[in-house]
Scaffold this motif. Structure first.
Motif, PDB file in Angstrom:
ATOM      1  N   LEU A   1      21.277  16.339 -60.672  1.00  0.00           N
ATOM      2  CA  LEU A   1      22.258  15.439 -60.061  1.00  0.00           C
ATOM      3  C   LEU A   1      21.589  14.549 -59.015  1.00  0.00           C
ATOM      4  CD1 LEU A   1      25.195  14.504 -59.923  1.00  0.00           C
ATOM      5  CD2 LEU A   1      25.585  16.272 -58.192  1.00  0.00           C
ATOM      6  N   SER A   2      20.719  15.116 -58.213  1.00  0.00           N
ATOM      7  CA  SER A   2      20.005  14.328 -57.189  1.00  0.00           C
ATOM      8  C   SER A   2      19.110  13.280 -57.836  1.00  0.00           C
ATOM      9  CB  SER A   2      19.143  15.249 -56.311  1.00  0.00           C
ATOM     10  OG  SER A   2      19.947  16.179 -55.645  1.00  0.00           O
TER      11      SER A   2
ATOM     12  N   ALA B   1      18.227   7.847 -58.527  1.00  0.00           N
ATOM     13  CA  ALA B   1      17.344   7.086 -59.421  1.00  0.00           C
ATOM     14  C   ALA B   1      15.877   7.306 -59.080  1.00  0.00           C
ATOM     15  CB  ALA B   1      17.698   5.595 -59.391  1.00  0.00           C
ATOM     16  N   MET B   2      15.534   8.588 -58.920  1.00  0.00           N
ATOM     17  CA  MET B   2      14.157   8.974 -58.624  1.00  0.00           C
ATOM     18  C   MET B   2      13.741  10.086 -59.576  1.00  0.00           C
ATOM     19  SD  MET B   2      14.092   9.198 -54.510  1.00  0.00           S
ATOM     20  CE  MET B   2      14.573   7.830 -53.481  1.00  0.00           C
ATOM     21  N   ASP B   3      12.660   9.883 -60.274  1.00  0.00           N
ATOM     22  CA  ASP B   3      12.165  10.863 -61.229  1.00  0.00           C
ATOM     23  C   ASP B   3      11.455  11.985 -60.486  1.00  0.00           C
ATOM     24  OD1 ASP B   3      10.989  12.306 -63.258  1.00  0.00           O
ATOM     25  OD2 ASP B   3       9.865  10.620 -64.088  1.00  0.00           O
TER      26      ASP B   3
ATOM     27  N   ASN C   1       7.758  12.422 -61.118  1.00  0.00           N
ATOM     28  CA  ASN C   1       6.860  11.343 -60.708  1.00  0.00           C
ATOM     29  C   ASN C   1       6.455  11.575 -59.256  1.00  0.00           C
ATOM     30  OD1 ASN C   1       5.930   8.883 -59.553  1.00  0.00           O
ATOM     31  ND2 ASN C   1       7.023   7.698 -61.106  1.00  0.00           N
ATOM     32  N   ALA C   2       5.179  11.782 -59.032  1.00  0.00           N
ATOM     33  CA  ALA C   2       4.681  12.072 -57.682  1.00  0.00           C
ATOM     34  C   ALA C   2       5.012  10.956 -56.693  1.00  0.00           C
ATOM     35  CB  ALA C   2       3.166  12.299 -57.715  1.00  0.00           C
ATOM     36  N   GLY C   3       5.166   9.747 -57.176  1.00  0.00           N
ATOM     37  CA  GLY C   3       5.473   8.625 -56.297  1.00  0.00           C
ATOM     38  C   GLY C   3       6.907   8.593 -55.798  1.00  0.00           C
ATOM     39  N   THR C   4       7.810   9.224 -56.524  1.00  0.00           N
ATOM     40  CA  THR C   4       9.219   9.193 -56.121  1.00  0.00           C
ATOM     41  C   THR C   4       9.788  10.570 -55.762  1.00  0.00           C
ATOM     42  OG1 THR C   4      10.002   9.407 -58.411  1.00  0.00           O
ATOM     43  CG2 THR C   4       9.730   7.165 -57.536  1.00  0.00           C
ATOM     44  N   ALA C   5       9.173  11.629 -56.252  1.00  0.00           N
ATOM     45  CA  ALA C   5       9.729  12.979 -56.072  1.00  0.00           C
ATOM     46  C   ALA C   5       9.921  13.358 -54.611  1.00  0.00           C
ATOM     47  CB  ALA C   5       8.856  14.008 -56.771  1.00  0.00           C
ATOM     48  N   ALA C   6       9.053  12.891 -53.743  1.00  0.00           N
ATOM     49  CA  ALA C   6       9.158  13.246 -52.322  1.00  0.00           C
ATOM     50  C   ALA C   6      10.439  12.692 -51.697  1.00  0.00           C
ATOM     51  CB  ALA C   6       7.934  12.737 -51.562  1.00  0.00           C
ATOM     52  N   GLY C   7      10.999  11.645 -52.272  1.00  0.00           N
ATOM     53  CA  GLY C   7      12.222  11.056 -51.730  1.00  0.00           C
ATOM     54  C   GLY C   7      13.493  11.741 -52.191  1.00  0.00           C
ATOM     55  N   LEU C   8      13.374  12.654 -53.127  1.00  0.00           N
ATOM     56  CA  LEU C   8      14.554  13.361 -53.628  1.00  0.00           C
ATOM     57  C   LEU C   8      15.030  14.391 -52.615  1.00  0.00           C
ATOM     58  CD1 LEU C   8      13.809  14.041 -57.378  1.00  0.00           C
ATOM     59  CD2 LEU C   8      15.684  12.734 -56.433  1.00  0.00           C
ATOM     60  N   ASP C   9      16.289  14.333 -52.280  1.00  0.00           N
ATOM     61  CA  ASP C   9      16.872  15.308 -51.359  1.00  0.00           C
ATOM     62  C   ASP C   9      18.345  15.447 -51.700  1.00  0.00           C
ATOM     63  OD1 ASP C   9      17.820  16.853 -49.233  1.00  0.00           O
ATOM     64  OD2 ASP C   9      16.473  15.906 -47.789  1.00  0.00           O
ATOM     65  N   ALA C  10      18.740  16.630 -52.107  1.00  0.00           N
ATOM     66  CA  ALA C  10      20.135  16.872 -52.481  1.00  0.00           C
ATOM     67  C   ALA C  10      21.075  16.772 -51.292  1.00  0.00           C
ATOM     68  CB  ALA C  10      20.274  18.231 -53.152  1.00  0.00           C
TER      69      ALA C  10
END
Length: 186
Positions: A79-80, A85-87, A90-99
């Motif tokens: 869901l996050s 809209a962050m994979d 993908n190491a470039g976007t995963a750090a920005g994922l936060d539920a």
């Protein structure tokens, strides 16, 4: 159909089946029809059929899905990923994922509220369910079940035991109104 037959054949006392990636009532109805047909053919009662809420689409129509789903389990990682809209691969976007991003929390709230309209419980699985900062917020949103790794059970149970319902509801409302996940975590 063969997967449903295999599950029904187990004859578990309290079997519940959960469908992944459902985004429409039509999908759920088609699965229910297959499950009912297979259960009848095997002379068994059809087990409860719930769904994973993994997409913003499913969260936003939870009230509609709850007319036929027996329960919801929110897949917080997916869901996050889809809401922000962050994979996550993908190491470039995963750090920005936060539920705990307010957009994700609002989707969780919409799911809980949609389920509640039809007396359906809503659980959460994924990383956020075992996040000590998130647990009071999730409880405040009305989540009724947390699926956590075995190593986190004792800590999460202790947190849940200490939660004041009124305070957690206020915390959840504040988190949904925050500007970003960093603010929620403060």
């Amino acid at each position: 159909a063969s997967q449903f037959r295999a599950l029904i054949a187990v004859k578990a006392k309290d079997l519940k089946i959960m469908l992944p990636m459902v985004v429409s009532l039509d999908e759920l109805r088609k699965a229910r029809a297959i499950l009912d047909r297979e259960a009848e053919a095997m002379g068994q009662p059809a087990p409860a059929l719930g769904i994973m809420i993994e997409t913003p689409a499913a969260a936003l129509i939870a009230d509609t899905l709850a007319t036929e789903a027996a329960f919801f389990s929110i897949g917080s990682n997916d869901l996050s990923q889809y809401a922000l809209a962050m994979d996550r691969g993908n190491a470039g976007t995963a750090a920005g994922l936060d539920a705990l991003h307010p957009a994700v929390l609002r989707l969780i709230r919409a799911t809980v509220e949609g389920g509640r309209r039809h007396d359906r419980w809503t659980g959460v699985c994924g990383g956020v369910a075992a996040d000590p900062v998130a647990v009071p917020i999730l409880v405040g949103l009305g989540v009724t079940e947390l699926s956590v790794p075995p190593a986190a059970i004792a800590e999460i149970k202790q947190i849940v035991r200490q939660i004041d319902t009124e305070s957690s509801a206020k915390l959840a409302a504040s988190a949904c109104d925050a500007s970003d996940a960093t603010t929620v975590r403060m």
